[in-house]
Design an enzyme around this catalytic site. Structure first.
Site, short mmCIF file in Angstrom:
data_model
loop_
_atom_site.label_atom_id
_atom_site.label_comp_id
_atom_site.label_asym_id
_atom_site.label_seq_id
_atom_site.Cartn_x
_atom_site.Cartn_y
_atom_site.Cartn_z
N SER A 277 0.84 -1.20 0.00
CA SER A 277 0.00 0.00 0.00
C SER A 277 0.88 1.26 0.00
O SER A 277 2.11 1.17 0.11
CB SER A 277 -0.93 -0.01 1.22
N TYR A 278 0.25 2.40 -0.10
CA TYR A 278 0.94 3.69 -0.18
C TYR A 278 1.93 3.84 0.99
O TYR A 278 1.54 3.74 2.16
CB TYR A 278 -0.09 4.82 -0.14
N PRO A 279 3.23 4.05 0.69
CA PRO A 279 4.23 4.02 1.76
C PRO A 279 4.43 5.32 2.54
O PRO A 279 4.93 5.29 3.66
CB PRO A 279 5.51 3.65 1.00
N ARG A 280 4.06 6.47 1.96
CA ARG A 280 4.37 7.75 2.62
C ARG A 280 3.29 8.08 3.66
O ARG A 280 2.61 9.09 3.58
CB ARG A 280 4.47 8.86 1.58
#
Length: 350
Positions: A76-79
């Site tokens: 999933s989106y890492p940031r």
């Protein structure tokens, strides 16, 4: 004994007093101590563990996680700054677990799926989800053989596998029960002197079954403020069988001389921890509380890796092994900033 001696002859006097004498166990306490699974990853936690385990710079970990998100679509989106999932994501968990039911992890996924997926507030909490939830695997079935080297960025296939494995195991661990330790504390009396012995042993692996033989998932304390007292951790050791009232002669006594340790240098790991939560360095309780309420930190999940990379590239910090060490240029910049602040205050004073 908890007593510390500043002079060797004072400690030696105690050694001479008890050598060859009989010690009696006057107290024995045994308690069960659970250790819950760690929180799901946000970017900072993932970067910190990747530094400890693989020596990756934070910017490299972000680049790898971004590839796994964009190119391979398996993370999933890492940031993200969140370590939680929302209630809306619970319905997706069976699909995600079935997707990662591949040979490398089927031992764990099959156990979770057959036992029933259990969730709790330790990782599912709408109030703790920010713009994005924690980093977890996606519903896409991964093809690990498709991971390949990235010549332009210098990222190797092994790097992709390493970061993916960290995220998968942290995700799977939250569905397992707590690891259980048996903590023992023994107090022995010798010639009216008392000595405490502590230790604990792991009696039930729980979630640690995913990390058998691997201690590198353990958290590391952030660099403390100079002079700040740290609590001593009870080591995981097997104490010999011993009961209250038991007596034993003292045949071997070890007199140890220790020095106060210097404050350690920051590493990528510990610096990220302080950037995320700088109130750890403060003594002012009101200021600490204000920063806690504001959730104030230095940078964001997405910018902290770049900040660390930037100060190294600009020559303010140099890396020696894992240590980040301030250069003379940094010292000059700090002095200039201090003098500028002093001059500004002096100029603005009535």
């Amino acid at each position: 004994s908890n007593t510390k001696f500043n002079k060797k002859d004072e400690a030696q006097a105690i050694v001479d007093k008890i050598t060859g004498k009989i010690g009696t166990v006057v107290k024995k306490d045994v308690k069960k101590e659970p250790e819950n699974p760690k929180k799901l990853f946000n970017l900072t936690d993932l970067a910190r563990l990747a530094d400890r385990k693989f020596g990756y710079d934070p910017s490299k970990t972000l680049d790898i996680a971004q590839l796994l998100y964009e190119k391979y679509a398996v993370l999933s989106y890492p940031r993200t700054s969140s370590r939680f999932l929302g209630e809306v994501h619970v319905q997706e968990l069976p699909t995600i677990l079935k997707a990662i039911d591949i040979p490398e992890y089927t031992k764990y996924t099959s156990h979770i799926l057959s036992s029933g997926i259990k969730t709790n507030k330790s990782f599912v909490n709408d109030k703790e989800v920010t713009d994005h939830h924690a980093i977890i695997p996606t519903k896409k079935k991964p093809n690990l053989n498709a991971f390949s080297d990235e010549p332009k960025s210098g990222i190797k296939r092994e790097d992709l596998l390493n970061i993916y494995d960290l995220v998968i195991k942290r995700f799977l661990a939250v569905f397992y029960p707590a690891a259980m330790y048996e903590k023992t504390e023994v107090v022995t009396e010798v010639e009216n002197e008392t000595f405490k012995t502590s230790g604990k042993v792991l009696v039930n692996l729980g979630w640690k079954v995913l990390y058998e033989g691997d201690t590198e998932d353990d958290e590391q304390d952030d660099v403390p403020k100079k002079g700040k007292k740290q609590e001593e951790k009870v080591k995981v050791v097997q104490l010999p069988p011993i009961d209250k009232g038991e007596t034993n002669p003292l045949t071997n006594i070890d007199l140890q001389a220790k020095k106060t340790k210097e404050q350690p240098h920051y590493t990528n790991d510990t610096l990220l921890g302080i950037m995320e939560d700088p109130k750890k360095l403060l003594d002012d309780e009101e200021l600490k509380e204000a920063m806690k309420e504001a959730k104030a930190g230095l940078g964001t999940e997405a910018t902290r890796p770049g900040i660390i990379k930037n100060i190294i590239e600009r020559g303010y910090v140099e890396k020696k092994g894992k240590s980040l060490i301030a250069t003379d240029l940094a010292a000059q910049a700090a002095l200039y900033a201090h003098l500028s602040a002093w001059a500004l205050r002096a100029h603005s004073s009535p």
